[in-house]
Scaffold this motif. Structure first.
Motif, PDB file in Angstrom:
ATOM      1  N   SER A   4       1.055  -1.419  -0.063  1.00 22.32           N
ATOM      2  CA  SER A   4       0.219   0.064   0.154  1.00 22.32           C
ATOM      3  C   SER A   4       0.802   1.231   0.180  1.00 22.32           C
ATOM      4  CB  SER A   4      -0.400   0.376   1.552  1.00 22.32           C
ATOM      5  OG  SER A   4      -1.916   1.508   0.975  1.00 22.32           O
ATOM      6  N   LYS A   5       0.213   2.461  -0.887  1.00 28.35           N
ATOM      7  CA  LYS A   5       0.627   3.486  -0.787  1.00 28.35           C
ATOM      8  C   LYS A   5       0.967   3.823   0.884  1.00 28.35           C
ATOM      9  CE  LYS A   5      -0.220   4.349  -5.072  1.00 28.35           C
ATOM     10  NZ  LYS A   5      -0.421   5.930  -6.397  1.00 28.35           N
ATOM     11  N   ASN A   6       0.069   3.512   1.855  1.00 21.19           N
ATOM     12  CA  ASN A   6      -0.041   4.182   2.736  1.00 21.19           C
ATOM     13  C   ASN A   6       1.058   3.772   4.072  1.00 21.19           C
ATOM     14  OD1 ASN A   6      -1.469   5.887   4.999  1.00 21.19           O
ATOM     15  ND2 ASN A   6      -3.746   5.243   4.582  1.00 21.19           N
ATOM     16  N   SER A  11      -2.080  -3.911   1.412  1.00 21.44           N
ATOM     17  CA  SER A  11      -3.141  -3.262   0.732  1.00 21.44           C
ATOM     18  C   SER A  11      -4.610  -4.082   0.510  1.00 21.44           C
ATOM     19  CB  SER A  11      -3.105  -2.822  -0.677  1.00 21.44           C
ATOM     20  OG  SER A  11      -2.302  -3.912  -1.465  1.00 21.44           O
ATOM     21  N   ALA A  62      -7.201  -2.462   5.460  1.00 19.63           N
ATOM     22  CA  ALA A  62      -6.255  -1.591   4.898  1.00 19.63           C
ATOM     23  C   ALA A  62      -7.153  -1.412   3.652  1.00 19.63           C
ATOM     24  CB  ALA A  62      -5.509  -2.998   4.845  1.00 19.63           C
ATOM     25  N   GLU A  63      -7.599  -1.505   3.321  1.00 18.00           N
ATOM     26  CA  GLU A  63      -8.836  -1.465   1.925  1.00 18.00           C
ATOM     27  C   GLU A  63      -9.191   0.057   1.855  1.00 18.00           C
ATOM     28  OE1 GLU A  63     -12.130  -2.715  -1.052  1.00 18.00           O
ATOM     29  OE2 GLU A  63     -11.123  -4.476   0.181  1.00 18.00           O
ATOM     30  N   ASP A  66      -7.242   2.254   2.799  1.00 22.82           N
ATOM     31  CA  ASP A  66      -5.804   2.976   2.142  1.00 22.82           C
ATOM     32  C   ASP A  66      -7.364   4.062   0.550  1.00 22.82           C
ATOM     33  OD1 ASP A  66      -3.779   1.775   1.779  1.00 22.82           O
ATOM     34  OD2 ASP A  66      -4.515   0.320   0.838  1.00 22.82           O
ATOM     35  N   LYS A  67      -8.220   3.968   0.651  1.00 21.22           N
ATOM     36  CA  LYS A  67      -9.374   4.287   0.361  1.00 21.22           C
ATOM     37  C   LYS A  67     -10.032   6.208   0.933  1.00 21.22           C
ATOM     38  CE  LYS A  67     -13.607   4.267  -2.060  1.00 21.22           C
ATOM     39  NZ  LYS A  67     -14.272   3.532  -3.073  1.00 21.22           N
ATOM     40  N   ARG A  94       0.062   2.255  10.951  1.00 29.51           N
ATOM     41  CA  ARG A  94      -0.470   2.804  10.218  1.00 29.51           C
ATOM     42  C   ARG A  94      -0.275   4.289  11.218  1.00 29.51           C
ATOM     43  NH1 ARG A  94      -4.292   1.405   4.568  1.00 29.51           N
ATOM     44  NH2 ARG A  94      -2.494  -0.125   4.339  1.00 29.51           N
TER      45      ARG A  94
END
Length: 243
Positions: A4-6, A11, A62-63, A66-67, A94
């Motif tokens: 993930s970019k986060n 992700s 996570a999903e 991420d959004k 995170r």
């Protein structure tokens, strides 16, 4: 799996694998055989094990994060119905809880193993003393995010199961109103049909935006969905509420 970019390195996707068939075994119920086959053929289960996550549920949070960017370094998070700890693992990574920047408090009726950066409380959210136990642990600090993945054991009767989980969500929100900082987020599991009308009316009054979300990591045949409320206006429903 791409990272993930986060923050958190996880992700919502999972790779495809060859399907595994489970043969019927003497003494094993048909439902158990189906459950086992579903587990063996679930790419999220395999990926969670490979990455060291406690459960496939980690990919759901996570999903969603991420959004919608719910979790940020330095935040305080309360995770209700946390066992076995998949959501707490993602939240801890995170908000940088291990580094001491953020904080994660995880509560569940069931005992589960310790997690780095996570404070664990074993309590029953339907016990009137549960709220005070959590408030005592928080001290004077409010939290930025309340997560609830709580679910009552399924009875097989859809209406009954829906009402039972709505009761848990409502209990989670009663606590949330006492511990969530203005601008904060509430994310809770509900079943098909979403949150009840009374709860939705209350959430729409108390938050800037309320919606239902269903991450891809939720099984397609599962009735679960999540209510996501962002921009908490404060305990009296106004932006100027004291924290």
């Amino acid at each position: 799996m791409a990272k993930s970019k986060n923050t958190g390195g996880i992700s919502g996707g999972a790779s495809r694998r060859l399907k595994v068939k489970v043969k019927s075994a003497k003494g094993r119920k048909v439902a158990s055989t189906r459950w086992l086959q579903r587990q063996l053929n679930d790419p999220y289960v395999a990926e969670a094990k490979r990455m060291g996550f406690r459960s496939r549920a980690a990919f759901k949070l996570a999903e969603i994060d991420d959004k919608h960017a719910l979790l940020k370094p330095g935040m305080a998070v309360l995770d209700l119905g946390a066992a076995p700890g998949g959501w707490s693992q993602v939240a801890s990574a995170r908000v940088h809880a291990v580094e001491g920047d953020g904080r994660v408090i995880a509560a569940d009726i069931n005992e589960f193993e310790e997690l780095p950066g996570v404070e664990i409380l074993q309590l029953d959210m339907e016990d009137p003393a549960a709220d005070d136990a959590i408030l005592g642990t928080l001290g004077h600090r409010l939290v930025d995010v309340v997560l609830s993945d709580m679910a009552a054991p399924a009875t097989g009767h859809k209406q009954t199961d829906h009402l039972r989980i709505i009761n848990l969500v409502e209990a989670a929100y009663e606590l949330t109103k006492r511990v969530l900082a203005p601008g904060g987020t509430f994310l809770a599991k509900v079943f098909q049909g979403g949150a009840g009308q009374d709860l939705m009316a209350e959430l729409n009054r108390d938050f800037d935006k309320v919606r239902h979300v269903k991450p891809q990591a939720s099984r397609s045949d599962s009735p679960e969905t999540y209510v996501l409320a962002t921009g908490f206006r404060g305990r009296d429903g106004s932006p100027e509420a004291e924290s």
